[in-house]
Structures are given as structure tokens and as C-alpha cells.
Design an enzyme around this catalytic site. Structure first.
Site, PDB file in Angstrom:
ATOM      1  N   SER A   1       0.811  -1.215  -0.135  1.00 25.98           N
ATOM      2  CA  SER A   1       0.066  -0.006   0.038  1.00 25.98           C
ATOM      3  C   SER A   1       0.944   1.214  -0.080  1.00 25.98           C
ATOM      4  O   SER A   1       1.817   1.472  -0.826  1.00 25.98           O
ATOM      5  CB  SER A   1      -0.877  -0.058   1.298  1.00 25.98           C
ATOM      6  OG  SER A   1      -1.945   1.229   1.094  1.00 25.98           O
ATOM      7  N   THR A   2       0.778   2.095   1.176  1.00 33.14           N
ATOM      8  CA  THR A   2       1.303   3.330   1.008  1.00 33.14           C
ATOM      9  C   THR A   2       2.842   3.042   0.952  1.00 33.14           C
ATOM     10  O   THR A   2       3.750   2.200   1.897  1.00 33.14           O
ATOM     11  CB  THR A   2       1.140   4.154   2.258  1.00 33.14           C
ATOM     12  OG1 THR A   2      -0.247   4.271   2.332  1.00 33.14           O
ATOM     13  CG2 THR A   2       1.926   5.527   2.338  1.00 33.14           C
TER      14      THR A   2
ATOM     15  N   HIS B   1      -2.667  -0.930  -3.163  1.00 37.61           N
ATOM     16  CA  HIS B   1      -3.820   0.031  -3.096  1.00 37.61           C
ATOM     17  C   HIS B   1      -3.381   1.326  -3.944  1.00 37.61           C
ATOM     18  O   HIS B   1      -2.528   2.018  -3.455  1.00 37.61           O
ATOM     19  CB  HIS B   1      -3.974   0.449  -1.549  1.00 37.61           C
ATOM     20  CG  HIS B   1      -4.456  -0.833  -0.614  1.00 37.61           C
ATOM     21  ND1 HIS B   1      -3.916  -0.965   0.536  1.00 37.61           N
ATOM     22  CD2 HIS B   1      -4.948  -2.170  -0.893  1.00 37.61           C
ATOM     23  CE1 HIS B   1      -4.318  -2.117   1.186  1.00 37.61           C
ATOM     24  NE2 HIS B   1      -5.083  -2.669   0.231  1.00 37.61           N
TER      25      HIS B   1
ATOM     26  N   MET C   1      -0.364   1.269   5.179  1.00 40.62           N
ATOM     27  CA  MET C   1      -1.053   1.351   6.215  1.00 40.62           C
ATOM     28  C   MET C   1      -2.134   0.742   6.411  1.00 40.62           C
ATOM     29  O   MET C   1      -2.821  -0.013   5.445  1.00 40.62           O
ATOM     30  CB  MET C   1      -1.640   2.883   6.058  1.00 40.62           C
ATOM     31  CG  MET C   1      -2.145   3.456   7.272  1.00 40.62           C
ATOM     32  SD  MET C   1      -3.027   5.097   6.960  1.00 40.62           S
ATOM     33  CE  MET C   1      -1.727   5.945   6.245  1.00 40.62           C
TER      34      MET C   1
ATOM     35  N   ASP D   1      -4.767  -4.774   6.053  1.00 45.24           N
ATOM     36  CA  ASP D   1      -5.118  -5.594   4.874  1.00 45.24           C
ATOM     37  C   ASP D   1      -3.984  -6.595   4.598  1.00 45.24           C
ATOM     38  O   ASP D   1      -2.779  -5.899   4.447  1.00 45.24           O
ATOM     39  CB  ASP D   1      -5.435  -4.812   3.729  1.00 45.24           C
ATOM     40  CG  ASP D   1      -6.151  -5.640   2.504  1.00 45.24           C
ATOM     41  OD1 ASP D   1      -6.579  -6.708   2.753  1.00 45.24           O
ATOM     42  OD2 ASP D   1      -5.738  -4.923   1.317  1.00 45.24           O
TER      43      ASP D   1
END
Length: 340
Positions: A161-162, A187, A280, A283
Site C-alpha cells: 500500500s503506502t 492499493h 497502512m 489488509d
């Protein structure tokens, strides 16, 4: 903690909009605004902001060179604000590759859109202020293994993600052209994943595509879950293939790393290797635990090399991570576990 924010945008109107919506959050203080790099450079030195918002495309300036200079000389979390056009997606991905924390699309003209934009931006800035900015690395592409042959049943599954754009470029940059089939959920906004797949395809040795339903998994190909309304799953015990399915958000996301990992645990089992990278939230933690319980080797990115040590931290706490490694060593370990 008050997050001291500097706004950089060539449009005075956009600077005013951003400042107005951010002032609705008592935990954020707008300390200044700049219309370009010259003024911004002086303000960064004078104000020492906790986080910066930066317009992706500003006439008459090389925003990427300015971002590179920030990350090299005075590393500060930067949130890119862009129009979500194809060209904007390309520019934003380049900014993420250069070390920007995250990206957000510019608001439309109606009040509701502006309000939602402000809420999302405020949350992003507060998270960015807690992150660890770092100068982007480049993979040692010459370290790609020679004479590598993957097992016929091997599969690599990755969630991020991030900070994931930079991490994926580095990780896949160490993959050979005949890497094991690799499936990824990163993401991102829906308009960005096709552009990211194309960018990864240009920058790395394997073929990288946006996944489509029914695609057979092939050696040398990386399948990136498309952003939007569908989840990516792997199905077919004898001949694994991609499947895109409708459904509610899982662990707050669609596509979800958890949904991908659970499908890999069910349909591939111990032949698969899983890795959870910077990001973050939580998930992927439950899905990675399912993979480990089915005999898969599971890897988590360590705190020191993460932009945000969130997803790997939750997975580790849950007992889903078998081995924790710094990002530069993850590719080697994934390939090693899949070697014939």
C-alpha cells in the site's frame, strides 16, 4: 500533535481551497503557501514544515527535480495532489517513485466533493507526518540471478500500500525475465493501476500486466490487480488463473490483499510464497496467516525499510510472518524459495 503543513501549488485558487478545507481540522496547521520552487525552498528552510502538499503539474517548473531535491537535502513527507487523468497518473507515479508519501486527486467544483477531499487530505497528511521519509533506492539490477529456473508450481503473491510503488520497483527490479508467476495487490485509485503496470513493465525485466479474468498464470509474468470495484483471486488447482470478482470491501479495500492471499492459500497452498510490504492498516494480515497455515513461506518487510510499518506489523503480530527482511533482501528470498 499539530501537523504543520506547507502548500505548494501554482494556482492561488487551489492553494486557498486546500488551506480552507485543512483549517477545518484542529490537528492541522497551514503554516504557509508557495506558487513554485523558489518561494517554497525559502519557506521550507524558514518554517520547517512536518509535511508538504505538492501539485504534480505546475507550468514553468520541474516538480520532479524539486521533489528529488527535497528528498535528498531535507527529507520531508510529501503528498502529491493531481488531476486523475492518464497524464496525471503517469506524473504521480513518477513522484511516488521519487519518494512522495502518497497522492490524492484534486477536488471538483461541488461542495460535497471539496468536503470529502478535505477529509481525505487531512487524514493523509496526519498519516504522512507519522511516516519515515527516505531517499529512494534503486535496485541493483545487475544482481538478478543468472541461470535461474523456477519450480513448475511456484507462485509469488505480494500485497502493498503506502510506499508500495517505490518498493515494487525495487523488488521487481531484481527479478529475472523468467521469474515465477507473481500476483500483486497494490492499493491505488482505479485510474492508476494500468499506468503502474505499464511503468513497472518498462522498468523491470519481467512482463507486467494489469490482471484480467481468465488469464492463465505464466512464468515471467507479473499480474497487478486493477483498482476499482473488483477483487483479484487465484483459482484452478491444476492450472491456476486470475479471476476478478465483485464483492464488498474486505479489510477496508477493494481489491483486497486479504482476498487475494486467501485464494492463494486455498488454491495453491504450500507451493506459493507470500510477501507483505509497506502500507497502512491491516489488509493482508489474515490472508498471509492463512497462507502460512497452509505451508507457504511468508515474508514481511521490516520496520526500518518501510515507509509505513503498518500492514507488516499487524501480520507479524498475528503470527502470519515467518521471516522479516529489509526490502533489498526480499526479492532474493522470494526467488530462492521458488527455485526448482
Amino acid at each position: 500533535m499539530t501537523v504543520r503543513t506547507l502548500i505548494i501549488d501554482d494556482s492561488a485558487t487551489m492553494r486557498a481551497i486546500i488551506a480552507t478545507v485543512l483549517k477545518q481540522d484542529p490537528e492541522i496547521e497551514v503554516v504557509g503557501g508557495a506558487d513554485g520552487p523558489v518561494r517554497a525552498r525559502d519557506l521550507i528552510k524558514a518554517l520547517d514544515p512536518d509535511v508538504i502538499t505538492l501539485d504534480v503539474e505546475m507550468p514553468g517548473m520541474d516538480g520532479f527535480a524539486f521533489l528529488e531535491k527535497i528528498m535528498r537535502l531535507r527529507p520531508t513527507p510529501v503528498v502529491m495532489i493531481s488531476g486523475l487523468t492518464h497524464h496525471g497518473a503517469e506524473a504521480t507515479l513518477k513522484a511516488l517513485e521519487l519518494g512522495a508519501y502518497d497522492c490524492l486527486g484534486k477536488p471538483g467544483s461541488d461542495y460535497t466533493d471539496t468536503t470529502v477531499f478535505g477529509q481525505r487530505l487531512a487524514a493523509m497528511l496526519k498519516a504522512a507526518a507519522r511516516s519515515k521519509p527516505r531517499v529512494p533506492r534503486r535496485s541493483a539490477f545487475l544482481d538478478r540471478p543468472t541461470g535461474y529456473v523456477p519450480r513448475h508450481d511456484a507462485l509469488i503473491a505480494i500485497g502493498s500500500s503506502t510506499g508500495g510503488v517505490e518498493a515494487l520497483i525495487e523488488l521487481l527490479g531484481a527479478f529475472p525475465t523468467n521469474c515465477p508467476p507473481t500476483v500483486i495487490v497494490q492499493h491505488m485509485p482505479p485510474t492508476f493501476t494500468a499506468t503502474l503496470a505499464a511503468r513497472l513493465d518498462r522498468l523491470t525485466a519481467p512482463k507486467v500486466v494489469e490482471a484480467k479474468s481468465g488469464q492463465q498464470l505464466e512464468v515471467g509474468t507479473v499480474y497487478l490487480a486493477p483498482g476499482g470495484d473488483l477483487h483479484l483471486e487465484i483459482v484452478g488447482l491444476q492450472s491456476p488463473r486470475c479471476r476478478l470478482v465483485d464483492g464488498d470491501r474486505v479489510s477496508g479495500h477493494r481489491p483486497s490483499v486479504d482476498q487475494l492471499f486467501h485464494s492463494v492459500a486455498t488454491n495453491v497452498g504450500s507451493s506459493a510464497v507470500g510477501a507483505i510490504l509497506t502500507g497502512m492498516g491491516a489488509d493482508g494480515a489474515l490472508g498471509l496467516k492463512a497462507m502460512r497455515d497452509r505451508g507457504s513461506v511468508t515474508i514481511g518487510q521490516n520496520r526500518e525499510s518501510c515507509v509505513v510499518y503498518g500492514m507488516p506489523a499487524v501480520a507479524r503480530k498475528l503470527g502470519a510472518v515467518q521471516t522479516e527482511l529489509p526490502l533489498p533482501r526480499i526479492a532474493q528470498r522470494l526467488l530462492q524459495e521458488c527455485r526448482a
